[in-house]
Design a protein around this motif. Structure first.
Motif, PDB file in Angstrom:
ATOM      1  N   LEU A 198       8.296 -25.015 -28.269  1.00  0.00           N
ATOM      2  CA  LEU A 198       8.492 -25.394 -29.662  1.00  0.00           C
ATOM      3  C   LEU A 198       7.160 -25.770 -30.295  1.00  0.00           C
ATOM      4  O   LEU A 198       7.081 -26.657 -31.123  1.00  0.00           O
ATOM      5  N   SER A 199       6.094 -25.098 -29.864  1.00  0.00           N
ATOM      6  CA  SER A 199       4.795 -25.385 -30.446  1.00  0.00           C
ATOM      7  C   SER A 199       4.710 -24.883 -31.883  1.00  0.00           C
ATOM      8  O   SER A 199       3.788 -25.222 -32.609  1.00  0.00           O
ATOM      9  N   SER A 200       5.659 -24.068 -32.288  1.00  0.00           N
ATOM     10  CA  SER A 200       5.773 -23.643 -33.682  1.00  0.00           C
ATOM     11  C   SER A 200       7.255 -23.502 -34.006  1.00  0.00           C
ATOM     12  O   SER A 200       8.097 -23.524 -33.109  1.00  0.00           O
ATOM     13  N   LEU A 201       7.539 -23.374 -35.275  1.00  0.00           N
ATOM     14  CA  LEU A 201       8.934 -23.223 -35.666  1.00  0.00           C
ATOM     15  C   LEU A 201       9.505 -21.935 -35.076  1.00  0.00           C
ATOM     16  O   LEU A 201       8.851 -20.892 -35.104  1.00  0.00           O
ATOM     17  N   PHE A 381       3.897 -23.905 -41.419  1.00  0.00           N
ATOM     18  CA  PHE A 381       3.429 -24.437 -40.141  1.00  0.00           C
ATOM     19  C   PHE A 381       1.957 -24.092 -39.968  1.00  0.00           C
ATOM     20  O   PHE A 381       1.556 -22.939 -40.096  1.00  0.00           O
ATOM     21  N   THR A 382       1.144 -25.096 -39.665  1.00  0.00           N
ATOM     22  CA  THR A 382      -0.283 -24.899 -39.412  1.00  0.00           C
ATOM     23  C   THR A 382      -0.607 -25.437 -38.028  1.00  0.00           C
ATOM     24  O   THR A 382      -0.416 -26.636 -37.775  1.00  0.00           O
ATOM     25  N   PRO A 383      -1.069 -24.606 -37.107  1.00  0.00           N
ATOM     26  CA  PRO A 383      -1.387 -25.101 -35.761  1.00  0.00           C
ATOM     27  C   PRO A 383      -2.483 -26.164 -35.800  1.00  0.00           C
ATOM     28  O   PRO A 383      -3.545 -25.951 -36.381  1.00  0.00           O
ATOM     29  N   VAL A 384      -2.215 -27.313 -35.208  1.00  0.00           N
ATOM     30  CA  VAL A 384      -3.221 -28.380 -35.148  1.00  0.00           C
ATOM     31  C   VAL A 384      -3.517 -28.783 -33.706  1.00  0.00           C
ATOM     32  O   VAL A 384      -4.474 -29.518 -33.458  1.00  0.00           O
ATOM     33  N   LEU A 398       7.965 -32.794 -26.223  1.00  0.00           N
ATOM     34  CA  LEU A 398       6.562 -32.755 -26.611  1.00  0.00           C
ATOM     35  C   LEU A 398       6.281 -31.559 -27.515  1.00  0.00           C
ATOM     36  O   LEU A 398       5.516 -31.660 -28.483  1.00  0.00           O
ATOM     37  N   ASN A 399       6.912 -30.425 -27.216  1.00  0.00           N
ATOM     38  CA  ASN A 399       6.754 -29.266 -28.096  1.00  0.00           C
ATOM     39  C   ASN A 399       7.298 -29.557 -29.484  1.00  0.00           C
ATOM     40  O   ASN A 399       6.767 -29.061 -30.487  1.00  0.00           O
ATOM     41  N   ASN A 400       8.361 -30.350 -29.554  1.00  0.00           N
ATOM     42  CA  ASN A 400       8.884 -30.732 -30.864  1.00  0.00           C
ATOM     43  C   ASN A 400       7.874 -31.601 -31.610  1.00  0.00           C
ATOM     44  O   ASN A 400       7.677 -31.454 -32.820  1.00  0.00           O
ATOM     45  N   GLN A 401       7.212 -32.507 -30.908  1.00  0.00           N
ATOM     46  CA  GLN A 401       6.172 -33.331 -31.530  1.00  0.00           C
ATOM     47  C   GLN A 401       5.067 -32.449 -32.096  1.00  0.00           C
ATOM     48  O   GLN A 401       4.616 -32.631 -33.239  1.00  0.00           O
ATOM     49  N   ILE A 402       4.645 -31.451 -31.319  1.00  0.00           N
ATOM     50  CA  ILE A 402       3.596 -30.541 -31.763  1.00  0.00           C
ATOM     51  C   ILE A 402       4.050 -29.746 -32.982  1.00  0.00           C
ATOM     52  O   ILE A 402       3.289 -29.518 -33.922  1.00  0.00           O
ATOM     53  N   SER A 403       5.330 -29.343 -32.966  1.00  0.00           N
ATOM     54  CA  SER A 403       5.890 -28.622 -34.107  1.00  0.00           C
ATOM     55  C   SER A 403       5.877 -29.486 -35.361  1.00  0.00           C
ATOM     56  O   SER A 403       5.509 -29.039 -36.447  1.00  0.00           O
TER      57      SER A 403
END
Length: 540
Positions: A198-201, A381-384, A398-403
């Motif tokens: 879930l690193s992105s939507l 969504f912008t990868p940070v 954690l992937n949700n946090q990143i998302s």
């Protein structure tokens, strides 16, 4: 294509009633060369009874589905699929514009279902962990689970004819006793739509596995399907997915005491009302009215026009020349502005071309839904955060946090809120000082990409230090925060690690948090320390 109380007729290829293709109407049987005499009728429950008498309505549904399974008739997914194909073939011969409408509706159906799955994920990660949904659901009495499942089934199926009809596509997954008796069955449905990354939507749908549907998928893929067969298969699959997702979402929110979301459906009569209001069209279209595509961009159209509707021939609207001359397809706009906006976002993909499934699928899976039926609002969504390193496997949490960080790029960390304060801005950690922000991002990047325990402990201490400020008024406590970090990183000793970091801070002559040890002492004393007066971190 969908009817409220539809009867099915079944006939074998020889013309005798019994196992075989399922026909929606006598006309469809005759068109295929079948004789309807003696064919078996299956009467569907009335959609109107879903809310009037949910128990009776559900019992009717489950009795019918049981009879279909055991009564000598073939109501497998493959039979439904073949019947849909026959329907589309008949419609294409008699009313081609109806099939064109279904092609046009598919991207909206796909995107609406995807948006629904994203909403479920957001709720699960927001409320599920805080309130311990899994544990509570499994511990609940059977009667309690049954109450919430029946509520979800009746509300969902009552909202739209196509969802009501889709109940036939999931007789086991949405069986009341099946979901109520054993709580693990519902948990299994919930987990089926949670992706590992879930690193992105999510940009595509997750479907619910079932042996019969897996077999249909294999058959469909090996059969060299036509466009109509692709449309029939995918539409059934997405409708089945959408119904199950709505039920999951309603059960989840109802069980946790959250507000149950209304299911928004754009019905044809809604389009008609828009036309009546904005274009002055009579309730009953005059003779010669035609079914046309209203291509206006729904985001800017001053008249709110989109979708399909009956337009009197005398009503002046702008027509797309290429679509009319090359495909005899009516695509009309209320203004040049709407026509230009629709061209940029959608119409150039299909302008003057025959509408086929490949075009519909391209529009459905586009990151920007492009058809002017119902556009899903997607968050940019912008990868940070960088990719995981050195074999580090991120948890779903954690992937949700990143998302979330990619959607709220101004926030430095998202604290999981309580249901009562889900929109509280204090749940977003935002370091106002540029140097604080920069130094926190260094340790955050290491923690979220490598899972390094010291980096996680430093980051967790920084966050606990942040919520311990005297002027912090948010609902998050250090205990809630530590529990969140523990779940995100599978770090059971996180509280001990944070207290160790606090001891290191106390030993520092300038009392700087560990992530700020590189900050110049003078700058710390003058700019940060006065603003960040904190109480000692104490866990319960």
């Amino acid at each position: 294509m969908e009817q409220q109380d539809r009867r099915r007729l079944t006939s074998s290829r020889s013309g005798a009633p019994g196992p075989g293709i399922i026909y929606h109407s006598v006309e469809a049987m005759k068109e295929a060369g079948m004789q309807p005499d003696g064919a078996q009728f299956v009467v569907r429950p009335d959609i109107q009874n879903a809310l009037k008498d949910p128990k009776k309505w559900n019992a009717h549904w489950e009795r019918v589905m049981c009879e279909e399974t055991n009564g000598g008739m073939d109501f497998s997914p493959r039979a439904w699929y073949e019947s849909e194909v026959e329907d589309y073939k008949l419609a294409k011969r008699q009313h081609p514009h109806l099939v064109d409408a279904v092609y046009g509706e598919y991207p909206s159906l796909f995107q609406g279902t995807l948006k629904l799955q994203i909403s479920i994920l957001q709720d699960v990660f927001t409320f599920g962990r805080i309130q311990g949904f899994d544990t509570k659901w499994l511990a609940a009495d059977r009667s309690i689970r049954k109450e919430h499942v029946l509520l979800a089934l009746s509300r969902t199926c009552a909202s739209a004819n196509n969802l009501h009809e889709a109940r036939r596509l999931c007789p086991m997954e949405l069986n009341l006793a099946y979901l109520a008796e054993d709580g693990t069955h519902f948990i299994g449905l919930l987990k089926a739509i949670i992706p590992q990354d879930l690193s992105s939507l999510p940009s595509t749908l997750r479907y619910f596995p079932h042996p019969d549907w897996d077999a249909l998928r294999d058959f469909h893929e090996k059969s060299n399907p036509t466009d109509l067969e692709k449309l029939a298969y995918r539409r059934l699959l997405v409708l089945r997915t959408k119904l199950i997702c709505h039920v999951i979402h309603t059960v989840f929110r109802s069980f946790l005491g959250l507000g149950v979301n209304d299911i928004q459906v754009l019905q044809p009569r809604t389009v008609r009302r828009e036309l009546e209001r904005d274009l002055g069209v009579k309730n009953t279209p005059p003779p010669g009215a035609q079914m046309v595509w209203l291509g206006c961009n729904s985001k800017i159209c001053p008249n709110g026009l989109h979708g399909w509707g009956d337009i009197p021939k005398g009503k002046v609207l702008l027509r797309c020349k290429d679509c009319w001359e090359k495909q005899h397809r009516e695509v009309k706009y209320c203004s040049r502005e709407c026509q230009k906006a629709d061209w940029k976002s959608a119409h150039k993909v299909v302008c003057g071309k025959p509408f086929d499934f490949d075009i519909a699928a391209e529009l459905a899976t586009s990151s920007n839904p492009t058809l002017p039926v119902v556009r899903a609002n997607r968050i940019k969504f912008t990868p940070v955060i960088g990719p995981a390193k050195a074999g580090f496997e991120r948890s779903i949490s954690l992937n949700n946090q990143i998302s979330e960080l990619g959607c709220f790029t101004n926030s430095d960390y998202i604290l999981m809120p309580t249901p009562e304060s889900v929109f509280n801005p204090d749940n977003h950690v935002i370091f106002p000082n540029p140097e604080l922000k920069k130094l926190f991002h260094v340790v955050r990047e290491k923690a979220l990409t490598t899972g390094d325990r010291e980096a996680v402990a430093i980051m967790a201490h920084a966050l606990c230090w942040w919520v311990s400020r005297e002027n912090y008024s948010g609902p998050i406590t250090v205990d809630v925060l530590a529990n969140q970090i523990q779940i995100e990183f599978s770090f059971d000793e996180v509280k001990t690690a944070v207290l160790q970091m606090q001891e290191r801070q106390i030993r520092d002559p300038h009392k700087r948090p560990i992530f700020l040890l590189q900050m110049d002492p003078t700058k710390w004393r003058q700019t940060v320390a006065p603003y960040c007066k904190v109480k000692p971190i104490v866990f319960k």
